[in-house]
Design an enzyme around this catalytic site. Structure first.
Site, short mmCIF file in Angstrom:
data_model
loop_
_atom_site.label_atom_id
_atom_site.label_comp_id
_atom_site.label_asym_id
_atom_site.label_seq_id
_atom_site.Cartn_x
_atom_site.Cartn_y
_atom_site.Cartn_z
CG HIS A 118 42.60 47.12 36.59
ND1 HIS A 118 43.94 47.32 36.81
CD2 HIS A 118 42.51 45.93 35.95
CE1 HIS A 118 44.63 46.29 36.33
NE2 HIS A 118 43.77 45.42 35.81
CG HIS A 140 40.80 41.82 33.24
ND1 HIS A 140 41.75 42.01 32.26
CD2 HIS A 140 41.40 42.18 34.40
CE1 HIS A 140 42.88 42.45 32.81
NE2 HIS A 140 42.70 42.57 34.11
NE ARG A 142 38.95 37.29 31.98
CZ ARG A 142 40.14 37.64 32.43
NH1 ARG A 142 40.97 38.34 31.67
NH2 ARG A 142 40.55 37.27 33.61
CG HIS A 191 50.69 44.38 34.54
ND1 HIS A 191 49.70 43.54 35.01
CD2 HIS A 191 51.84 43.65 34.58
CE1 HIS A 191 50.24 42.36 35.33
NE2 HIS A 191 51.53 42.41 35.07
CG HIS A 196 47.48 45.43 39.50
ND1 HIS A 196 48.81 45.52 39.21
CD2 HIS A 196 46.91 44.92 38.38
CE1 HIS A 196 49.04 45.09 37.99
NE2 HIS A 196 47.90 44.73 37.46
CG ASP A 230 43.37 43.06 38.34
OD1 ASP A 230 42.95 42.89 37.17
OD2 ASP A 230 44.49 42.66 38.72
CG HIS A 245 40.47 33.30 35.29
ND1 HIS A 245 40.96 33.43 34.00
CD2 HIS A 245 41.19 34.15 36.06
CE1 HIS A 245 41.94 34.30 34.01
NE2 HIS A 245 42.11 34.77 35.23
O1 DOR Z 1 45.55 38.39 38.21
C1 DOR Z 1 45.50 38.96 37.13
N1 DOR Z 1 44.60 38.62 36.21
N2 DOR Z 1 46.40 39.91 36.86
C2 DOR Z 1 46.51 40.46 35.65
O2 DOR Z 1 47.34 41.32 35.47
C3 DOR Z 1 45.65 40.00 34.56
C4 DOR Z 1 44.41 39.39 35.04
C5 DOR Z 1 43.68 38.62 34.00
O3 DOR Z 1 43.48 39.11 32.88
O4 DOR Z 1 43.22 37.50 34.30
ZN ZN Z 2 47.59 43.82 35.78
#
Ligand code: DOR
Ligand code: ZN
Length: 418
Positions: free
Chosen positions: A54, A56, A58, A173, A226, A299, A303
């Site tokens: 899991h 991301h 981006r 999710h 999660h 997860d 950002h």
């Molecule tokens: O905190 C999170 N950020 N939960 C999610 O389900 C998506 C993720 C994101 O893509 O930033």
């Molecule tokens: Zn999620």
């Protein structure tokens, strides 16, 4: 390329590991031979490299937060040989072209192994099913609408049926949107104290229940992403006991953190699902120890500073997790005596590999040389400024932890070294 790792601890015993190409050619004491490189690992411990189901990354679309190159660098710096990236990109990873793009770009970058997870529904909108078959052919390893729930039970039913036919794991999710009601943190005392709107546990639990009921009816697998609540873990425990093919993951931030972290309005502690109470955290530790939790996944949700440097209610959800995952898990699970190192290794490598039907590192003759060398005695402070990830967003910055990643080998090649 032949490589020798000398004097490394494996299951508490100090041995050598010889690697030829991408496999381990020998393990034992005082291995002799011709090697292109010798790593003196005195005092370090070798573990099968971690697999994050899991992540991301981006890219495409949000490269200002992270891209495949920076995310892959973060992965190997965190001891991960393999990451599975979620489809909430821009455009959404809901077709074979984007899946192929990610696969090819990750190969160019050539750090971690990257497996895309395809969207369940077109645009993550929950309306039309995406083409699972062609995404699987292009290299998608699982399906998820992560970031968004599959809101209707009918769509989830269809998706589970298709995923069964295509033999793809469906990662859910779990969030009942109608109960979110503008909530931004866990509903409870700390939300009240902070004057922030709460998200109740039942928003997660109701969806976990729905997915368990559907998987049971269809006699198929479902993987719950999660898990953050005590009651969610209990639902999964009970379902497993009656034979439902449900698996689940929880994340380092639910193991190490609680909703106390939001009292200072640190937006880096804003994550979805939210960090819950100490009672929930304790219940998750129990669920990890008794086998209810299959996997620890990060997860990893990087950002940009500007996505977080806003009013709490407006801030983006997510924690940059790849580079603190092992040390947080090791500190709060193994060093604290809750599980063994072997069990942690299973949660971070063997079990995700089983669920995804991929090969994981194995420290034995013939095993895949996906290996992480860790210094289990090393205490250090998490410092997000040292992260390879573009995302410096972590509420654990400055926390003292134990267990440092020193080297990561992917298929016999050193991809990270302190
Ligand atoms: O905190 C999170 N950020 N939960 C999610 O389900 C998506 C993720 C994101 O893509 O930033
Ligand atoms: Zn999620």
């Amino acid at each position: 390329m032949a490589l020798l790792i000398k004097n490394v601890y494996v299951n508490g015993e100090k041995i050598d590991i010889a690697i030829d190409g991408k496999r381990i050619s020998a393990v034992g004491k005082d291995i002799k031979g011709q090697f292109d490189e010798i790593i003196e690992a005195d005092g370090l411990t070798a573990l099968p490299a971690f697999i994050d189901m899991h992540t991301h990354l981006r890219e495409p679309g949000y490269e200002y937060k992270e891209d495949i190159a920076s995310g892959s660098a973060a992965a190997v710096a965190g001891g991960f040989s393999t990451v599975c990236c979620m489809p909430n990109t821009k455009p959404v990873t809901d077709n074979k072209y984007i899946v192929s793009y990610i696969v090819n770009r990750a190969k160019e970058v050539d750090l971690a192994k990257v497996y895309p997870i395809g969207a369940i529904t077109v645009g993550l909108k929950g309306e039309t099913m995406a083409e699972m078959g062609s995404m699987k052919e292009a290299g998608a390893i699982a399906m998820s609408d992560d970031g968004q729930p599959v809101s209707t039970a009918q769509m989830m039913r269809l998706a589970l049926e298709y995923a069964k036919d295509y033999d793809l794991l469906l990662c859910s999710h779990c969030e009942e949107k109608s109960l979110i009601n503008e909530g931004v943190v866990n509903e409870g005392e700390n939300a009240t104290r902070a004057g922030l709107k709460g998200i109740p546990s039942c928003a997660e639990d109701i969806m976990i229940s729905r997915d368990i009921i559907l998987a049971e009816m269809l006699n198929t697998k479902v993987h719950i992403c999660h898990v953050s609540t005590a009651s969610g873990a209990q639902l999964i425990r009970e379902a497993k006991a009656r034979g439902v093919k449900v698996s689940c993951e929880t994340c380092p931030h639910y193991i190490a953190g609680t909703d106390e972290l939001i009292l200072g309005y640190d937006t880096d502690a804003k994550v979805n699902p939210p960090m819950r109470t100490e009672k929930d955290r304790q219940a998750l530790l129990k669920a990890i120890a008794d086998g209810t939790v299959d996997v620890i996944a990060t997860d990893h949700a990087p950002h940009h500073y500007e996505d977080k440097d806003v009013d709490f209610s407006m801030a983006a959800n997510g924690i940059s997790g790849l580079e603190s995952a092992f040390s947080l898990a090791y500190t709060y699970l193994v060093d604290s005596g809750i599980i063994s190192l072997d069990k942690l290794s299973e949660l971070m490598s063997k079990r995700p590999a089983e669920l995804l039907k991929i090969e994981c590192g194995k420290i034995e003759k013939g095993g895949l040389a996906d290996i992480t060398l860790v210094d289990l005695n090393k205490e250090y402070q998490i410092d997000s400024e040292t992260f390879k990830s573009k995302g410096k967003n972590t509420p654990f910055d400055g926390w003292k932890v134990k267990g440092k990643i020193m080297k990561t080998l992917v298929e016999g090649k050193v991809k990270y070294s302190v």
